[in-house]
Structures are given as C-alpha cells and as structure tokens.
Design a protein around this motif. Structure first.
Motif, PDB file in Angstrom:
ATOM      1  N   PRO A  43       0.834  -1.190   0.000  1.00 34.38           N
ATOM      2  CA  PRO A  43       0.000   0.000   0.000  1.00 34.38           C
ATOM      3  C   PRO A  43       0.870   1.241   0.000  1.00 34.38           C
ATOM      4  N   PRO A  44       0.336   2.372  -0.429  1.00 38.85           N
ATOM      5  CA  PRO A  44       1.115   3.613  -0.439  1.00 38.85           C
ATOM      6  C   PRO A  44       1.673   3.916   0.945  1.00 38.85           C
ATOM      7  N   ALA A  45       2.829   4.558   0.956  1.00 41.38           N
ATOM      8  CA  ALA A  45       3.534   4.788   2.210  1.00 41.38           C
ATOM      9  C   ALA A  45       2.740   5.637   3.182  1.00 41.38           C
ATOM     10  N   GLU A  46       1.857   6.549   2.650  1.00 40.83           N
ATOM     11  CA  GLU A  46       1.136   7.435   3.539  1.00 40.83           C
ATOM     12  C   GLU A  46      -0.011   6.747   4.269  1.00 40.83           C
ATOM     13  N   THR A  47      -0.316   5.505   3.936  1.00 41.36           N
ATOM     14  CA  THR A  47      -1.379   4.782   4.619  1.00 41.36           C
ATOM     15  C   THR A  47      -0.875   4.305   5.969  1.00 41.36           C
ATOM     16  N   ALA A  48      -1.481   4.817   7.058  1.00 40.91           N
ATOM     17  CA  ALA A  48      -0.992   4.507   8.396  1.00 40.91           C
ATOM     18  C   ALA A  48      -1.415   3.110   8.835  1.00 40.91           C
ATOM     19  N   VAL A  49      -2.557   2.648   8.347  1.00 42.08           N
ATOM     20  CA  VAL A  49      -3.089   1.360   8.773  1.00 42.08           C
ATOM     21  C   VAL A  49      -2.381   0.233   8.026  1.00 42.08           C
ATOM     22  N   ALA A  50      -2.029  -0.830   8.757  1.00 44.47           N
ATOM     23  CA  ALA A  50      -1.454  -2.004   8.110  1.00 44.47           C
ATOM     24  C   ALA A  50      -2.567  -2.691   7.323  1.00 44.47           C
ATOM     25  N   VAL A  51      -2.388  -2.770   6.017  1.00 41.46           N
ATOM     26  CA  VAL A  51      -3.448  -3.256   5.137  1.00 41.46           C
ATOM     27  C   VAL A  51      -3.075  -4.619   4.566  1.00 41.46           C
ATOM     28  N   VAL A  60      -7.716  -2.230  -4.038  1.00 41.27           N
ATOM     29  CA  VAL A  60      -7.933  -0.856  -4.518  1.00 41.27           C
ATOM     30  C   VAL A  60      -6.647  -0.048  -4.412  1.00 41.27           C
ATOM     31  N   LEU A  61      -5.972  -0.137  -3.270  1.00 39.63           N
ATOM     32  CA  LEU A  61      -4.747   0.643  -3.061  1.00 39.63           C
ATOM     33  C   LEU A  61      -3.627   0.222  -3.999  1.00 39.63           C
ATOM     34  N   ALA A  62      -3.635  -1.027  -4.449  1.00 35.04           N
ATOM     35  CA  ALA A  62      -2.544  -1.544  -5.275  1.00 35.04           C
ATOM     36  C   ALA A  62      -2.814  -1.447  -6.770  1.00 35.04           C
ATOM     37  N   THR A  63      -3.999  -0.980  -7.176  1.00 31.57           N
ATOM     38  CA  THR A  63      -4.372  -0.977  -8.589  1.00 31.57           C
ATOM     39  C   THR A  63      -4.235   0.429  -9.166  1.00 31.57           C
ATOM     40  N   PRO A  64      -3.318   0.651 -10.106  1.00 29.76           N
ATOM     41  CA  PRO A  64      -3.087   2.004 -10.640  1.00 29.76           C
ATOM     42  C   PRO A  64      -4.334   2.690 -11.178  1.00 29.76           C
ATOM     43  N   GLU A  65      -5.215   1.954 -11.870  1.00 23.87           N
ATOM     44  CA  GLU A  65      -6.385   2.615 -12.446  1.00 23.87           C
ATOM     45  C   GLU A  65      -7.429   2.985 -11.400  1.00 23.87           C
ATOM     46  N   LEU A  66      -7.189   2.608 -10.139  1.00 19.89           N
ATOM     47  CA  LEU A  66      -8.093   2.971  -9.045  1.00 19.89           C
ATOM     48  C   LEU A  66      -7.428   3.939  -8.069  1.00 19.89           C
ATOM     49  N   SER A  67      -6.382   4.635  -8.509  1.00 19.31           N
ATOM     50  CA  SER A  67      -5.621   5.481  -7.587  1.00 19.31           C
ATOM     51  C   SER A  67      -6.447   6.641  -7.030  1.00 19.31           C
ATOM     52  N   VAL A  73     -10.644   6.892  -0.468  1.00 15.13           N
ATOM     53  CA  VAL A  73     -10.853   5.981   0.667  1.00 15.13           C
ATOM     54  C   VAL A  73      -9.991   6.404   1.846  1.00 15.13           C
ATOM     55  N   LYS A  74      -8.754   6.793   1.565  1.00 16.79           N
ATOM     56  CA  LYS A  74      -7.868   7.238   2.641  1.00 16.79           C
ATOM     57  C   LYS A  74      -8.343   8.558   3.244  1.00 16.79           C
ATOM     58  N   ALA A  75      -8.772   9.496   2.390  1.00 14.37           N
ATOM     59  CA  ALA A  75      -9.248  10.791   2.887  1.00 14.37           C
ATOM     60  C   ALA A  75     -10.497  10.630   3.745  1.00 14.37           C
ATOM     61  N   ALA A  76     -11.341   9.653   3.409  1.00 11.06           N
ATOM     62  CA  ALA A  76     -12.563   9.390   4.178  1.00 11.06           C
ATOM     63  C   ALA A  76     -12.298   8.522   5.407  1.00 11.06           C
ATOM     64  N   GLU A  77     -11.054   8.093   5.586  1.00 15.62           N
ATOM     65  CA  GLU A  77     -10.645   7.257   6.719  1.00 15.62           C
ATOM     66  C   GLU A  77     -11.447   5.953   6.769  1.00 15.62           C
ATOM     67  N   LEU A  78     -11.571   5.314   5.601  1.00 16.17           N
ATOM     68  CA  LEU A  78     -12.319   4.063   5.504  1.00 16.17           C
ATOM     69  C   LEU A  78     -11.422   2.852   5.237  1.00 16.17           C
ATOM     70  N   VAL A  79     -10.104   3.055   5.243  1.00 19.41           N
ATOM     71  CA  VAL A  79      -9.191   1.939   4.987  1.00 19.41           C
ATOM     72  C   VAL A  79      -9.392   0.833   6.022  1.00 19.41           C
ATOM     73  N   ASP A  80      -9.457   1.216   7.283  1.00 21.56           N
ATOM     74  CA  ASP A  80      -9.619   0.210   8.339  1.00 21.56           C
ATOM     75  C   ASP A  80     -10.980  -0.464   8.234  1.00 21.56           C
ATOM     76  N   ASP A  81     -12.027   0.317   7.934  1.00 22.36           N
ATOM     77  CA  ASP A  81     -13.372  -0.256   7.812  1.00 22.36           C
ATOM     78  C   ASP A  81     -13.426  -1.318   6.723  1.00 22.36           C
ATOM     79  N   LEU A  82     -12.824  -1.025   5.568  1.00 25.14           N
ATOM     80  CA  LEU A  82     -12.864  -1.958   4.444  1.00 25.14           C
ATOM     81  C   LEU A  82     -11.837  -3.081   4.573  1.00 25.14           C
ATOM     82  N   SER A  83     -11.090  -3.063   5.671  1.00 21.86           N
ATOM     83  CA  SER A  83     -10.176  -4.167   5.980  1.00 21.86           C
ATOM     84  C   SER A  83     -10.845  -5.196   6.884  1.00 21.86           C
TER      85      SER A  83
END
Length: 202
Positions: A43-51, A60-67, A73-83
């Motif tokens: 995942p991108p380095a700025e993602t604080a949550v271990a994904v 989603v985080l690893a797919t270029p066409e979904l950047s 998702v990160k701005a909405a702070e939903l990374v942890d929720d979708l994990s």
C-alpha cells in the motif's frame, strides 16, 4: 448472503453531485474478468493502517487505475473499515470515471471538512456480502431483466444487462458498466466500473 454490520460512516452526498446524467453516463467497454491486482504490491507509504494486500481495500490501493478511489478511501478514513472481515462487494470507479466529475469536485471532497460527504459517496459503492458477476447476472435473470442491490449507504443500485455487459444505474439515473469483474479478495470481491454512482438526492 451475509449481512455484515453496517459500520461505514453514512452521510448524505452533497448537492454538488447532482450533475446532469450526460456527465456521468459511461460508454460500455469490453469486460475483462478476473483482472487481479498484484497480491504482493505494498500500500502507499502514507497509509498509516497495516493493510492486507489481499483485502478489497488492499486491491484498490494496489491498482493504478483505481488510484483516485484509493486517495478518496484514505481521505474518508475508511481503509480500516474496508479491511474488516466483511464480506464486501465493491463497485470501484476507475480514474477516468472520477475525471468526468465537475471541475474541482474531487478537490473539494478530499478536504477534511468534506469527509462525511466523501464517506457517504464511497459507501454507495459498497454492497454487503460477496456478489460475483455470475451472481449479479443470475439475479438479473431471476428478476425478469433487472435486480436491485442495497448498498451500505442504504440506497439501491439497479443492475441490468446491456449487450451482455452488466450495467449499474444509480439513484439519479446515471449508468456505469463493469469493465473488470471478479477481482477476488480475502474479504470479498471488487468489480471495476467506468462511472461514478451517486445516490438519489433528498
């Protein structure tokens, strides 16, 4: 279908999304089934949550066409929720879909003050339970040509078939098509779509 806890933050989408249908409708594109993002992509380095890279959000985080979606998702702070275990079905708009939004719309949504609006929009892309493309097609056929799926946001998407492609119509009548289906994840499945889906206003 499992019914996971509806924990994603739900909020009304701002009036800025009430764009003309012509601005949102995407032309069909050939479907590319099982286009799996690299499982070992970090995942991108700025993602604080271990994904988990194999989760829906990891895909989603690893797919270029979904950047753009990944940034949202990160701005909405939903990374942890979708994990979480889910399972989830994510209809993930590609970068071209976001690019068709009105000028400045994404910039506004990515601001901290718009986090609830952005969260509400993203939750409309997510359906509880795991629905493969075959499941969606079967539901369409069983429904006499259309099927309604309830999103985590609370409103529905209407699925139909258009020349063999799965077409999703949102609450404002805008159409999107699945362009890559059945990206398998440890907690669900991701389908890439070529339009932004917006719930009905009011």
């Amino acid at each position: 279908m499992n019914n996971p806890k509806m924990f994603l933050k739900i909020a009304a989408v701002a009036v800025m999304f009430a764009a003309p249908v012509s601005a949102q409708v995407a032309e069909p594109a050939p479907s590319d089934s099982a286009a799996v993002a690299p499982a070992d992509a970090a995942p991108p380095a700025e993602t604080a949550v271990a994904v988990d890279p194999n989760s829906v959000v990891g895909n989603v985080l690893a797919t270029p066409e979904l950047s753009t979606l990944a940034e949202a998702v990160k701005a909405a702070e939903l990374v942890d929720d979708l994990s979480q275990p889910g399972p989830f079905t994510v209809f993930a708009p590609n970068n071209d879909a976001f690019a068709r939004l009105g000028a400045g719309t994404m910039e506004q949504l990515l601001q901290p003050a718009a986090k609830e609006q952005l969260s509400g929009l993203i939750s409309y892309f997510v359906v509880p339970g795991k629905l493969t493309q075959a499941d969606v097609v079967a539901a369409i056929e069983a429904g006499g040509g259309k099927a309604e799926v309830k999103t985590v946001q609370g409103d529905t998407l209407t699925a139909t078939l258009d020349e063999g492609l799965v077409k999703l119509t949102d609450g404002q009548g805008n159409a999107s098509y699945i362009t890559k289906s059945d990206v398998q994840a440890s907690n669900g499945v991701v389908h890439v779509v070529n339009g932004i889906m917006v719930p009905a206003q009011g």
